[in-house]
Write an enzyme that holds these catalytic residues in place. Structure first.
Site, PDB file in Angstrom:
ATOM      1  N   MET A   1      19.802  34.438  -9.165  1.00 16.99           N
ATOM      2  CA  MET A   1      18.750  33.995  -8.261  1.00 16.99           C
ATOM      3  C   MET A   1      19.205  34.197  -6.823  1.00 16.99           C
ATOM      4  O   MET A   1      20.237  33.667  -6.412  1.00 16.99           O
ATOM      5  CB  MET A   1      18.426  32.520  -8.512  1.00 16.99           C
ATOM      6  CG  MET A   1      17.918  32.228  -9.919  1.00 16.99           C
ATOM      7  SD  MET A   1      17.840  30.463 -10.313  1.00 16.99           S
ATOM      8  CE  MET A   1      19.599  30.070 -10.402  1.00 16.99           C
TER       9      MET A   1
ATOM     10  N   HIS B   1      23.665  31.686  -8.802  1.00 20.35           N
ATOM     11  CA  HIS B   1      22.860  31.556  -7.593  1.00 20.35           C
ATOM     12  C   HIS B   1      23.579  32.219  -6.427  1.00 20.35           C
ATOM     13  O   HIS B   1      24.775  32.009  -6.222  1.00 20.35           O
ATOM     14  CB  HIS B   1      22.607  30.082  -7.258  1.00 20.35           C
ATOM     15  CG  HIS B   1      21.925  29.880  -5.936  1.00 20.35           C
ATOM     16  ND1 HIS B   1      22.504  29.212  -4.890  1.00 20.35           N
ATOM     17  CD2 HIS B   1      20.704  30.289  -5.490  1.00 20.35           C
ATOM     18  CE1 HIS B   1      21.679  29.208  -3.855  1.00 20.35           C
ATOM     19  NE2 HIS B   1      20.584  29.845  -4.193  1.00 20.35           N
ATOM     20  N   SER B   2      22.860  33.047  -5.680  1.00 21.40           N
ATOM     21  CA  SER B   2      23.396  33.694  -4.492  1.00 21.40           C
ATOM     22  C   SER B   2      24.653  34.484  -4.850  1.00 21.40           C
ATOM     23  O   SER B   2      24.632  35.303  -5.764  1.00 21.40           O
ATOM     24  CB  SER B   2      23.656  32.632  -3.415  1.00 21.40           C
ATOM     25  OG  SER B   2      24.050  33.223  -2.202  1.00 21.40           O
ATOM     26  N   MET B   3      25.752  34.231  -4.152  1.00 23.20           N
ATOM     27  CA  MET B   3      26.986  34.976  -4.431  1.00 23.20           C
ATOM     28  C   MET B   3      27.538  34.655  -5.811  1.00 23.20           C
ATOM     29  O   MET B   3      28.378  35.388  -6.324  1.00 23.20           O
ATOM     30  CB  MET B   3      28.028  34.656  -3.368  1.00 23.20           C
ATOM     31  CG  MET B   3      27.730  35.229  -1.995  1.00 23.20           C
ATOM     32  SD  MET B   3      27.586  37.026  -1.964  1.00 23.20           S
ATOM     33  CE  MET B   3      29.259  37.507  -2.386  1.00 23.20           C
TER      34      MET B   3
END
Length: 1147
Positions: free
Chosen positions: A336, A309-311
């Site tokens: 994501m 997720h993200s980074m």
């Protein structure tokens, strides 16, 4: 003894009065009014042609008619060279010295030449000219309009349903420092769903969840809980799925103590290093019979599935380039809201370099001609973006088009995913109920425990991901029906009237009206027939799979030649509709169910493609679309009504010409923005029409779509108009149900995003698909217009990082103007006055030059990039992935107006920021005055004598020790950003002290020094946001008790010039004027800083600190040249000046 002139006895007001012995009331308003009387008297006498008075006054004056010496900001007397020349622009009585300094010359005192003495005008730092005020108001007004638009217009609806779970976490304590040095900072957990997972033994397929920036390991729970429930309730009872290798998923998650990876490259590398060791440990768990409960006949796992997720998605890709990466331990990555294309912020040099290393490695791997030379050949990467609701990371950055070919990965938006059909914010993408169901089922669909990798082969994995995440209408979508085996034997009566005449449309308004099972046969046109035929079918009823007993089934059938004593036992499903007739035909049929495309239901009562918690569930439409070539081996399409009771439901099926249903509107973007675009769908139209507009590619523009109402001539409408807008790449689709009006925005060509591996064709643009009721014999008029106010909001997400760079462009030009005026006239003008002068010439010229630069690079780019589109494997070693990094991040001439627009906004921001700094310094000055204690019994004269000194210069040893200690800490423990923050605080105090002296003891020298320190403070404040993120990371590490020394940002040279400059200013030393060619060095440095900030500042914001640091280095050198420009002057930086400071006026 005082020396007086005949015209006036007042001393030069430009020489500052010493603070320790200053009489603050001496220059009060009352005294200044009284000192004006002699001037008034002289003027009166002069007008009356009477001889002027030669009486000597003891009051101070604004001008000393002979000033052999000048003073700096702290009152120190500076010797000046004696050669003088008259300045043509100086007022009467002023002369220009050889080094460019303004001085007064002695005037012969005769009755005819007496000139009244006047005090130089006080230049208030608060004053602003009308032109600067107008520019600031326009800039702030535009910024407010952008922010207002971003929160009120062109907003995607929120459609996520809430998810629920019963989480528990088992910490794996055995994964300690024996495995990795980072085990004392990070932790590894195994997720377990309560009431489903009975213990902590691993028995399935390992999946590793990586949280994002400041994320929690508990964010795994929505998807992990759905996976556990889906396997427990569905898959474990599905024998075919279990035989295909499906097993439950063991979700592992990592506690990073909410580390901030977006701002610190070393943290990102540390996490990747830790995770590689975690993967090695996780795989070892399946070899340990004490913690594993697996079928011994199954191979041991050699890889894990990664969910980021993200980074966390960037960390997942970083793992593959780390030295401790275990080969083939990762082959499936799903991310994501991960910013793959570029860093979300560019404040840290290591983050930018790490991104470059990662992306270069992936591009280089996929540029190899042979699979054996590609270390990522078996890796699939799916990037899922949240869309317009994600205001944390621009969804444009989630694109992987510039990193992987479509054979190994793709980018998709949540609004595209079937049965999701909604945009999501940065956190909702983790817990959105309909989305987590799709992710969990997609992962289960690629699992195969019969293989050591625990997943299916790469090509099969890509096929599965496209099936779950894409609409099925893309050009790359693979049709399953033509490749499947016949599953149904259909027998029909030869005399049946169920065969539809060729070219006619099948329309069913209700199902089961015949009271029996009925098949409608539609002849398939032969392959190669004119018009490029295609078959389309739309229904609001779910299509049955073979063997199911629902309401409707669609089959592709071929006639079976009649042969005596032929067995039909090979068909799993048989339907005999001949009613015992001797004349019958048998058809071997394949089911179309695997290729069904789900569309959001569009009726007169629907508002959104989705439904929320507490609302009635909406059954989606089922849609089929085939080219004639896909089904050419069959003779009929059979639409079978399997229900025998009248049932609500409609079916529309037809063969239509591609040329009638598809059209391309070649309209220029300028014409579309100016006049809009109108077209109509004729009354005799196919059910599905598509319009492509190649000029609609930019993500910076938004539009409004209006659709007229269709008249059905009294009949009820089968379905309301349904509109789909979509891009071919990345895969972004948006649906508008019951469409009358729609807001259109897209994530196409975006600023600062690298170009794709395979260059986009000019024909690629935004397309619209319209599903309309063909039984309504009325035309539909459609209008597309630009939404300029809605487009303003699109600038926020794409250009918010410009505030790290463009304000420095303004500040550098203002500082340059201030120094030029100072070196010429001796007046260091206030910041706002310098801004006004820049608005008249410097800023417009610079903006014109930058605009022409962007225009020239945009013209030359197509020729240099022509070779991009002819490459053997989709990429090229000569492709320039950085050509969008400069200026405003786009070479489209249409958006050249953004350069002056951003500049005028930054002018307004700098003006407001300047007033905020003035307010802060004045408030602190007032507070400092309030805490100054004066006993009541001390008289006014004595109180004036006790006014505290503004600048007490500490001893050279003390200053050197303080600086050395600070630099030693930077070298060993703290990042240089900490020292820079300290320097900013010290500079704030210096500015406050300078402001107090300048307001109490008004003089040119005091005003100069205050304006100088204030401008340096403004410059340092605009650099501060670049340094704060790293400082926050360091503080966070201390908060989590991670006492290992900070492993980056310890270069003392990155902050030493600032420390030396700030230390010098604490002594009250004004920077000397330079009358030689050396003054051009300061001008060129500030000019270069302005250009660099505008051109490279957004992409390489961290370098702005180094540029400003070099400027501070130069200013520190200039400070060391108080007497003459030589290296010997460097010793003045740390020399005590108490001995040479004069306490009053020279006798």
């Amino acid at each position: 003894m005082r020396r007086h002139s005949s015209g006036s006895s007042e001393d030069d007001d430009a020489s500052p009065v010493e603070a320790p012995h200053a009489n603050s009331s001496r220059f009060s308003a009352k005294d200044s009014r009284s000192s004006a009387h002699p001037t008034t008297k002289l003027d009166h006498n002069r007008n009356a042609d009477r001889p002027p008075s030669f009486s000597i006054s003891r009051r101070s004056s604004s001008i000393n008619w002979r000033l052999p010496e000048s003073r700096n900001g702290n009152g120190t007397v500076e010797k000046r060279p004696s050669p003088e020349r008259t300045s043509p622009s100086s007022p009467l009585g002023l002369i220009m010295t050889a080094n460019g300094e303004l001085r007064t010359k002695e005037v012969e005192k005769t009755p005819e030449t007496v000139i009244p003495a006047r005090r130089p005008p006080w230049r208030s730092p608060w004053a602003i000219t009308f032109s600067a005020l107008v520019a600031a108001i326009v800039g702030i007004g535009f910024l407010v309009a952008v922010l207002h638009s971003s929160v009120t217009r062109q907003l995607d609806p929120k459609g996520c349903r809430m998810s629920y779970m019963r989480p528990s976490y088992a910490k794996l304590n055995e994964f300690d420092t024996e495995h990795t040095r980072l085990a004392s900072k990070y932790s590894l957990y195994l997720y377990r769903e309560q009431d489903i997972d009975r213990d902590t033994k691993v028995r399935g397929v390992p999946v590793l969840f990586i949280p994002g920036n400041a994320g929690s390991y508990k964010q795994v729970r929505p998807i992990a809980a759905e996976a556990a429930n889906y396997f427990h309730n569905v898959l474990q009872h599905d024998e075919s799925a279990m035989n295909a290798g499906t097993r439950n998923l063991d979700f592992f998650t990592v506690d990073f103590n909410e580390d901030i990876t977006a701002f610190h490259g070393q943290t990102l590398l540390d996490q990747a290093e830790y995770l590689n060791e975690a993967v090695r440990y996780i795989l070892s768990l399946y070899l340990d019979p004490r913690v594993a409960d697996r079928d011994p006949d199954l191979p041991d796992p050699t890889s894990v599935i990664v969910l980021g997720h993200s980074m966390g998605g960037i960390v997942a890709r970083t793992m593959l380039i780390m030295p401790n990466f275990q080969s083939h331990s990762i082959n499936t990555i799903i991310t994501m809201s991960a910013p793959h294309a570029r860093p979300p912020v560019s404040f840290d040099s290591q983050s930018v370099q790490t991104y470059k290393d990662i992306n270069d490695y992936w591009r280089r791997a996929y540029s190899q001609q042979w699979a054996n030379d590609n270390p990522l050949w078996h890796v699939t990467l799916v990037s899922i973006a949240g869309g317009g609701l994600d205001t944390v990371v621009p969804s444009d950055y989630a694109s992987v088009e510039s990193l992987v070919p479509d054979t190994h990965g793709f980018t998709v938006f949540t609004s595209t995913i079937p049965n999701v059909w909604t945009s999501m914010d940065h956190q909702a993408i983790l817990w959105c109920d309909q989305f987590r169901k799709v992710v969990a089922q997609a992962i289960y669909d690629v699992v195969d425990v019969h293989r050591a990798t625990q997943t299916k082969p790469r090509a099969e994995r890509m096929r599965v991901f496209k099936k779950w995440f894409l609409t099925g209408m893309e050009t790359i979508a693979e049709k399953a029906a033509p490749r499947s085996e016949p599953t149904t034997l259909l027998t029909v009566d030869d005399n049946s009237d169920s065969i539809i005449a060729e070219g006619e449309r099948l329309v069913l308004r209700n199902l089961g009206t015949a009271g029996t099972v009925r098949a409608h046969l539609m002849p398939i046109p032969p392959s190669g027939s004119p018009g490029m035929k295609r078959f389309t079918l739309l229904t609001d009823t779910k299509l049955d799979k073979p063997g199911e007993h629902g309401k409707l089934e669609v089959l592709f059938c071929s006639v079976i030649p009649s042969q005596p004593s032929q067995s039909w036992a090979g068909f799993p499903s048989q339907m005999d509709l001949s009613k015992g007739s001797t004349g019958s035909t048998r058809l071997a049929c394949r089911s179309a169910a695997p290729d069904v495309v789900s569309l959001p239901a569009s009726t007169s009562s629907t508002q959104f493609p989705f439904y929320l918690n507490g609302e009635k569930e909406i059954t989606p439409f089922s849609y089929l679309e085939y080219g004639v070539d896909d089904i050419a081996e069959h003779q009929f399409v059979a639409v079978v009504e399997k229900t025998t009771a009248p049932t609500p439901g409609f079916v529309v099926a037809e063969f239509s010409d591609y040329t009638q249903s598809h059209r391309t509107r070649h309209i220029s973007l300028r014409s579309l923005l100016t006049f809009g675009m109108k077209f109509h769908l004729p009354a005799e139209r196919p059910m599905v029409s598509e319009v492509k507009v190649p000029s609609l590619q930019s993500s910076l523009l938004a539009y409004n779509l209006r659709i007229s109402h269709q008249d059905c001539n009294g009949d009820s409408e089968l379905f309301a108009p349904l509109v789909r807008q979509y891009l071919a790449e990345p895969y972004e689709s948006k649906y508008f149900v019951n469409a009358r009006e729609a807001t259109v925005s897209l994530h196409g060509v975006a600023p600062y995003v690298p170009p794709p591996l395979t260059g986009k064709l000019d024909e690629n643009g935004l397309s619209f698909q319209f599903w309309t009721d063909p039984t309504c014999s009325s035309s539909i008029h459609i209008e597309l217009t630009a939404d300029f106010m809605g487009s303003l909001g699109k600038l926020y997400m794409r250009y918010r990082t410009v505030f790290a760079a463009f304000p420095l462009f303004i500040v550098a030009l203002v500082l340059r103007k201030q120094f030029r005026v100072y070196d010429t006239t001796g007046m260091f003008i206030p910041f706002l006055e310098g801004l006004d002068l820049c608005l008249r010439q410097s800023i417009p010229l610079m903006l014109a030059s930058l605009t022409l630069l962007t225009l020239s690079t945009g013209i030359m780019a197509p020729a240099s990039n022509a070779s991009f589109w002819h490459w053997r494997n989709g990429t090229s070693s000569i492709m320039d992935f950085q050509h969008n990094d400069l200026l405003i991040g786009t070479e489209d001439p249409l958006f050249l107006f953004l350069i002056p627009l951003i500049a005028i906004v930054c002018v307004g921001v700098c003006t407001v920021f300047n007033y905020m700094a003035l307010t802060l310094t004045h408030l602190l000055g007032v507070l400092a005055s309030l805490v100054t204690f004066h006993p009541g019994w001390i008289g006014n004269e004595d109180r004036k004598k006790t006014t505290p000194a503004a600048f007490f210069s500490p001893s050279p040893r003390r200053r050197m020790i303080t600086t050395a200690v600070l630099l030693l800490l930077v070298t060993t423990m703290v990042p240089y950003q900490f020292a820079y923050l300290v320097a900013c605080l010290v500079q704030l105090m210096t500015t406050v002290r300078a402001q107090r002296i300048a307001s109490e003891l008004r003089s040119t020298a005091n005003s100069n020094f205050y304006n100088y320190t204030h401008s340096i403070f403004i410059l340092m404040l605009w650099i501060l946001p670049i340094n704060l993120p790293t400082f926050v990371v360091w503080v966070h590490n201390l908060a989590v008790h991670w006492l290992t020394p900070f492993s980056s940002h310890h270069n003392v040279l990155s902050v030493m010039p600032f420390i030396v400059l700030v230390e010098t200013l604490t002594t009250g030393k004004m920077i000397p004027r330079m009358g030689s060619r050396l003054k051009h060095v300061t001008s060129l440095l500030l000019f270069g800083m302005a250009v660099y900030a505008a051109v490279y500042g957004v992409t390489y914001a961290y370098t702005l600190h180094y540029v400003a640091n070099f400027l501070a280095f130069w200013l520190a050198i200039v400070h060391s040249t108080s007497d003459s420009w030589s290296l010997a002057g460097l010793t003045h930086l740390y020399s005590g000046d108490a001995g040479i400071r004069k306490r009053g006026k020279e006798p």
